[in-house]
Design an enzyme around this catalytic site. Sequence first.
Site, PDB file in Angstrom:
ATOM      1  N   THR A  12       0.822  -1.215   0.000  1.00  0.00           N
ATOM      2  CA  THR A  12       0.000   0.000   0.000  1.00  0.00           C
ATOM      3  C   THR A  12       0.850   1.257   0.000  1.00  0.00           C
ATOM      4  OG1 THR A  12      -1.840  -1.081   1.137  1.00  0.00           O
ATOM      5  CG2 THR A  12      -1.726   1.310   1.303  1.00  0.00           C
ATOM      6  N   SER A  54       1.356  -7.253  -0.837  1.00  0.00           N
ATOM      7  CA  SER A  54       1.968  -8.238   0.066  1.00  0.00           C
ATOM      8  C   SER A  54       1.147  -9.520   0.172  1.00  0.00           C
ATOM      9  CB  SER A  54       2.194  -7.643   1.454  1.00  0.00           C
ATOM     10  OG  SER A  54       0.987  -7.462   2.161  1.00  0.00           O
ATOM     11  N   THR A  85       1.224  -4.139   4.328  1.00  0.00           N
ATOM     12  CA  THR A  85       0.918  -4.450   5.727  1.00  0.00           C
ATOM     13  C   THR A  85       0.195  -5.786   5.905  1.00  0.00           C
ATOM     14  OG1 THR A  85      -1.160  -3.197   5.638  1.00  0.00           O
ATOM     15  CG2 THR A  85       0.814  -2.020   6.394  1.00  0.00           C
ATOM     16  N   ASP A  86      -0.507  -6.277   4.885  1.00  0.00           N
ATOM     17  CA  ASP A  86      -1.364  -7.448   5.095  1.00  0.00           C
ATOM     18  C   ASP A  86      -0.586  -8.691   5.498  1.00  0.00           C
ATOM     19  OD1 ASP A  86      -3.626  -6.024   4.651  1.00  0.00           O
ATOM     20  OD2 ASP A  86      -4.003  -6.778   2.631  1.00  0.00           O
TER      21      ASP A  86
END
Length: 302
Positions: A12, A54, A85-86
Amino acid sequence: MKHILLIATGGTIACRESGRGLAPSLTGEELLEFLPEIRKICRVFVDNPFSVDSTDITTSQRRELAMMIWENYDRYDGFVIAHGTDSLAYTAALLYHMLRNFNKPVIITGAQRPMGEPGSDAERNMLDSFRVACVGWTGVAAVLHGQVIRGNHVVKVHSKAMNAFRSINAPLAGTIRDDGKVLLNIPPRLGGEPEFVDIVDSSFVVLKLVPDLDPSIIEFLRRYDKVILEGYGAGGIPIRLEKVVQKLILSGTKVYITTQCLEGEVDLHKYAVGRRAEAMGAVSLGHRTVEDAIASIQCGEI
């Protein structure tokens, strides 16, 4: 002035609207264009090994990151990874175990909103990561929302909130104030010589126990060497599943028990259901997160 390698992987933080939704677009060099004050913190070098959401990062790519850091150990004072971030917690845990006793900083960061977007957390998270990399931290950590979280305790707990990460079953390793001052809560790690631990085991699966789970699903798991069962509370195996789990263990599959609770640990001695699980050969994962347990299995530690 310290020399830090920025490894940009997409996520992101690097996204732009593609017409089909947000997709990674910015390179590491382009991310740095939003951070003019970085020149006051350190000298940054950039590598762009891949640029993906990710969700799409594979174990092979995580190994590539670990190898890149290991091979550049003598060239840089530290490393910052810009990451989605995932699945950031999985990368943090695997690097933590692959880069054993690493005595330079390896900081993983990301953002809930793209770099340059109004209200984005990307600029702050990136600057904080370079700050932490320059103040004596050693080993793998995630730096997000003013928090320093050791790599084997990182968990994403919210899909949208800016403060989306928590340090599970361990206090924060440090914080970063609004003025940029880094406050570390723990001293640098003291261990043996740095060691690269390669991935040795990828034959595993994670299964969340739910009420009335079909026992035949567990029979299907015999093809795996290791199985992590996410149990309830302090851990255990429902009585209706005990026979099929025991057959699984007797077939040679190693079965581990973790908890679906976000914090706390497995205690197979507390309840009879836990003692029955232990008696049949199930192994408690204690306070480990699922991400940390997977990384430990992949590196042959458990």
